[in-house]
Design a protein around this motif. Structure first.
Motif, PDB file in Angstrom:
ATOM      1  N   MET A 129       0.819  -1.218   0.000  1.00  0.00           N
ATOM      2  CA  MET A 129       0.000   0.000   0.000  1.00  0.00           C
ATOM      3  C   MET A 129       0.852   1.268   0.000  1.00  0.00           C
ATOM      4  N   GLY A 130       2.160   1.115   0.372  1.00  0.00           N
ATOM      5  CA  GLY A 130       3.032   2.273   0.341  1.00  0.00           C
ATOM      6  C   GLY A 130       3.256   2.916   1.688  1.00  0.00           C
ATOM      7  N   SER A 131       2.376   2.683   2.672  1.00  0.00           N
ATOM      8  CA  SER A 131       2.553   3.269   3.987  1.00  0.00           C
ATOM      9  C   SER A 131       3.593   2.483   4.770  1.00  0.00           C
ATOM     10  N   LEU A 132       4.323   3.189   5.644  1.00  0.00           N
ATOM     11  CA  LEU A 132       5.339   2.532   6.440  1.00  0.00           C
ATOM     12  C   LEU A 132       4.732   1.846   7.653  1.00  0.00           C
ATOM     13  N   PRO A 133       5.372   0.788   8.174  1.00  0.00           N
ATOM     14  CA  PRO A 133       4.939   0.213   9.442  1.00  0.00           C
ATOM     15  C   PRO A 133       4.986   1.280  10.528  1.00  0.00           C
ATOM     16  N   GLU A 134       4.161   1.104  11.551  1.00  0.00           N
ATOM     17  CA  GLU A 134       4.032   2.121  12.592  1.00  0.00           C
ATOM     18  C   GLU A 134       5.371   2.453  13.250  1.00  0.00           C
ATOM     19  N   THR A 135       6.227   1.444  13.434  1.00  0.00           N
ATOM     20  CA  THR A 135       7.509   1.694  14.081  1.00  0.00           C
ATOM     21  C   THR A 135       8.393   2.616  13.245  1.00  0.00           C
ATOM     22  N   ARG A 136       8.311   2.486  11.933  1.00  0.00           N
ATOM     23  CA  ARG A 136       9.118   3.344  11.070  1.00  0.00           C
ATOM     24  C   ARG A 136       8.554   4.757  11.023  1.00  0.00           C
ATOM     25  N   GLU A 137       7.240   4.882  11.063  1.00  0.00           N
ATOM     26  CA  GLU A 137       6.632   6.208  11.112  1.00  0.00           C
ATOM     27  C   GLU A 137       7.056   6.932  12.387  1.00  0.00           C
ATOM     28  N   VAL A 138       7.091   6.182  13.480  1.00  0.00           N
ATOM     29  CA  VAL A 138       7.533   6.750  14.752  1.00  0.00           C
ATOM     30  C   VAL A 138       8.990   7.181  14.651  1.00  0.00           C
ATOM     31  N   ALA A 139       9.801   6.365  13.984  1.00  0.00           N
ATOM     32  CA  ALA A 139      11.221   6.689  13.825  1.00  0.00           C
ATOM     33  C   ALA A 139      11.408   7.958  12.997  1.00  0.00           C
ATOM     34  N   LEU A 140      10.603   8.113  11.943  1.00  0.00           N
ATOM     35  CA  LEU A 140      10.683   9.320  11.125  1.00  0.00           C
ATOM     36  C   LEU A 140      10.312  10.561  11.928  1.00  0.00           C
ATOM     37  N   ARG A 158      20.710   1.936  -5.379  1.00  0.00           N
ATOM     38  CA  ARG A 158      20.112   1.544  -4.099  1.00  0.00           C
ATOM     39  C   ARG A 158      18.708   0.985  -4.275  1.00  0.00           C
ATOM     40  N   GLY A 159      18.233   0.929  -5.513  1.00  0.00           N
ATOM     41  CA  GLY A 159      16.912   0.365  -5.774  1.00  0.00           C
ATOM     42  C   GLY A 159      15.764   1.286  -5.451  1.00  0.00           C
ATOM     43  N   ILE A 160      16.065   2.567  -5.235  1.00  0.00           N
ATOM     44  CA  ILE A 160      15.016   3.521  -4.867  1.00  0.00           C
ATOM     45  C   ILE A 160      14.175   3.914  -6.067  1.00  0.00           C
ATOM     46  N   ASP A 187      17.145   4.030   3.834  1.00  0.00           N
ATOM     47  CA  ASP A 187      16.970   3.103   2.721  1.00  0.00           C
ATOM     48  C   ASP A 187      15.580   2.487   2.680  1.00  0.00           C
ATOM     49  N   ALA A 188      15.135   1.909   3.779  1.00  0.00           N
ATOM     50  CA  ALA A 188      13.828   1.224   3.798  1.00  0.00           C
ATOM     51  C   ALA A 188      12.675   2.209   3.591  1.00  0.00           C
ATOM     52  N   GLU A 189      12.803   3.393   4.163  1.00  0.00           N
ATOM     53  CA  GLU A 189      11.729   4.385   4.064  1.00  0.00           C
ATOM     54  C   GLU A 189      11.615   4.986   2.672  1.00  0.00           C
ATOM     55  N   LEU A 190      12.651   4.823   1.860  1.00  0.00           N
ATOM     56  CA  LEU A 190      12.663   5.409   0.526  1.00  0.00           C
ATOM     57  C   LEU A 190      12.218   4.434  -0.560  1.00  0.00           C
ATOM     58  N   LYS A 191      11.720   3.288  -0.169  1.00  0.00           N
ATOM     59  CA  LYS A 191      11.272   2.290  -1.137  1.00  0.00           C
ATOM     60  C   LYS A 191       9.798   1.974  -0.895  1.00  0.00           C
ATOM     61  N   ASN A 203      -0.886   1.528  -5.959  1.00  0.00           N
ATOM     62  CA  ASN A 203      -0.544   1.024  -7.299  1.00  0.00           C
ATOM     63  C   ASN A 203      -1.005   1.951  -8.419  1.00  0.00           C
ATOM     64  N   HIS A 204      -0.957   3.247  -8.176  1.00  0.00           N
ATOM     65  CA  HIS A 204      -1.302   4.214  -9.222  1.00  0.00           C
ATOM     66  C   HIS A 204      -0.369   3.990 -10.412  1.00  0.00           C
ATOM     67  N   PRO A 205      -0.902   3.971 -11.647  1.00  0.00           N
ATOM     68  CA  PRO A 205      -0.059   3.678 -12.806  1.00  0.00           C
ATOM     69  C   PRO A 205       1.076   4.687 -13.019  1.00  0.00           C
ATOM     70  N   GLN A 206       0.934   5.889 -12.475  1.00  0.00           N
ATOM     71  CA  GLN A 206       1.975   6.904 -12.608  1.00  0.00           C
ATOM     72  C   GLN A 206       2.692   7.172 -11.285  1.00  0.00           C
ATOM     73  N   ARG A 207       2.615   6.209 -10.370  1.00  0.00           N
ATOM     74  CA  ARG A 207       3.235   6.420  -9.067  1.00  0.00           C
ATOM     75  C   ARG A 207       4.744   6.574  -9.228  1.00  0.00           C
ATOM     76  N   PRO A 208       5.304   7.684  -8.749  1.00  0.00           N
ATOM     77  CA  PRO A 208       6.745   7.910  -8.905  1.00  0.00           C
ATOM     78  C   PRO A 208       7.530   7.200  -7.807  1.00  0.00           C
ATOM     79  N   PRO A 209       8.858   7.173  -7.922  1.00  0.00           N
ATOM     80  CA  PRO A 209       9.672   6.675  -6.810  1.00  0.00           C
ATOM     81  C   PRO A 209       9.456   7.548  -5.576  1.00  0.00           C
ATOM     82  N   LYS A 210       9.796   7.023  -4.418  1.00  0.00           N
ATOM     83  CA  LYS A 210       9.641   7.813  -3.198  1.00  0.00           C
ATOM     84  C   LYS A 210      10.650   8.956  -3.134  1.00  0.00           C
ATOM     85  N   MET A 211      11.732   8.841  -3.868  1.00  0.00           N
ATOM     86  CA  MET A 211      12.722   9.914  -3.968  1.00  0.00           C
ATOM     87  C   MET A 211      13.213   9.948  -5.407  1.00  0.00           C
TER      88      MET A 211
END
Length: 456
Positions: free
Chosen positions: A1-12, A353-355, A451-455, A375-383
């Protein structure tokens, strides 16, 4: 879905708090200046784009390609005064031009000998400008170009594009925007680089209502998306078929080629606007174009008046002549080649880095829908990075885009790099390959950290 796990959101969120706390600790004098400014200006600000969280830095002085704050911290300047600072800081050629103006006095209330010299340089450099008039900013240049188009055509509707920015009073907005200080023109907003959609939009307008089509050959503030040749060809045809004027806003993009970015598209506009660097770093704007249009301003027999106390001010005329001569084809080409290499190296970092793998960067600005629709057909990379030559923008997508953009800005400051909080970069002629390598290394360390947050 693109959203980060709660622990990563907290880390951000924790990382942002830490970055802001560190920033406050490191910049007490900037904070003091900001608090004092807040007593007399709304939010301590008289130029919205300069505001950053938790407060903006206050610059004490600039030298070559460096900026030093009131707290004594020195940064490599990768912002270049939002494209106007192409000469770096204290360039001896510009300094001499300003000193010359000082020696000769500066408020004449009459013509000065440098006006026709700068006008000749501008018209010869930018072939779309057969005749030119000077103003004091890019905003004013675009305001005058639109007023000219309405007067020349006798029509009212103006086509601009989403994320297009032509000054504080002319920007492309969507119906969801709640506030606007746009001029009360009859604006129609299209989608940049959408050929079929734009053609349908223009064809849906009342007959003989379109006065002008205004766009940047590459969106500047809108994320550095370059116009496709098909898009520009379509706009040229639509303008001609509808008796409208095609206006190229090259306030930013004129530095992307010696003759302006528009000259490389094969499309000639009816009017063109300039600003920023062309005045040698002083307050400057210009609008010009086809002789038959601009003759409306001939005070001998024209029908339009255009006063302006500082249109021909001595500082801008002197610095403009010196600056334009300094930026010869070799210098301009070298700077844009440096920018192309820098952008390619950043793209390489993101790819390795696969981003940026598995997603496609759209040709038009990223919308909220692309961020939030799974899964938007024009979804860009996170960075990702977009741009042409010496202008570019590093952007983020996804639900955490704002947080990541803020983190990136503070990370780059910590690495000694000054750039726009929104990720915008404009190179200046004082920068070297070593400075570019420094920038790319800083991007790479950011990608390693997140790295993980950018994918996706």
């Amino acid at each position: 879905m693109g959203s980060l796990p709660e622990t990563r959101e907290v880390a951000l969120r924790a990382a942002i708090i830490h970055a802001h706390d560190k920033y406050v600790y490191k910049n007490p004098k900037s904070l003091k200046y900001h608090e004092e400014a807040c007593k007399y200006m709304p939010g301590g600000n008289t130029r919205t784009v300069l505001h950053t969280n938790p407060f903006p830095l206050t610059i004490d002085h600039g030298k070559e390609c460096f900026l030093t704050t009131v707290d004594g911290h020195t940064y490599v300047d990768f912002l270049g005064e939002y494209t106007a600072g192409i000469y770096g800081h204290n360039h001896p050629v510009i300094k001499q031009a300003v000193e010359s103006a000082l020696q000769g006095g500066w408020n004449y209330g009459g013509h000065n000998k440098l006006e026709p010299e700068l006008a000749k340089i501008v018209c010869e450099r930018f072939p779309a400008m057969e005749l030119v008039r000077f103003v004091n900013s890019g905003t004013e240049a675009n305001m005058m170009a639109l007023a000219t188009a309405l007067a020349f055509t006798g029509k009212k509707k103006i086509l601009i594009f989403y994320k297009g920015y032509h000054g504080s009073t002319i920007s492309g907005r969507t119906p969801s925007d709640k506030t606007s200080i746009n001029l009360p023109h009859d604006f129609v907003v299209g989608t940049y680089n959408d050929v079929q959609g734009t053609e349908s939009l223009v064809n849906s307008l009342p007959k003989d209502s379109l006065a002008a089509i205004l766009l940047e050959p590459m969106l500047g503030s809108g994320g550095c998306y370059a116009a496709s040749s098909e898009f520009l060809s379509t706009l040229r045809r639509l303008a001609t078929d509808n008796g409208a004027l095609l206006i190229f806003d090259e306030v930013m993009t004129s530095r992307l080629h010696y003759h302006g970015l528009g000259s490389q598209t094969g499309i000639t506009p009816d009017l063109m606007t300039l600003g920023k660097w062309v005045g040698g770093g002083m307050s400057f704007g210009a609008f010009g174009g086809r002789r038959e249009i601009m003759k409306l301003y001939d005070p001998r027999d024209g029908t339009l008046q255009h006063p302006g106390t500082y249109n021909n001010n001595c500082f801008t005329m002197s610095a403009g002549v010196a600056g334009c001569r300094l930026l010869d084809p070799e210098t301009i080409n070298g700077l844009n080649a440096l920018g192309d290499r820098m952008r390619t190296e950043v793209e390489s970092v993101l790819s390795k880095r696969g981003i940026s793998q598995g997603t496609t960067i759209p040709s038009s600005p990223v919308t909220d829908e692309m961020h939030t629709t799974p899964n938007h057909p024009q979804r860009p990379p996170k960075m990702f990075i977009k741009g042409v030559g010496s202008l570019m923008a590093i952007q983020f997508a996804g639900p955490e885009a704002g947080t990541l953009q803020d983190l990136f800005y503070h990370h780059m400051l910590q690495q000694g790099i000054y750039m726009a909080a929104r990720g915008f970069v404009a190179l200046n002629i004082m920068l070297t390959e070593e400075h570019v390598a420094m920038f790319v290394r800083a991007v790479e360390t950011f990608c390693e950290m997140w790295d993980a947050e950018l994918k996706w």
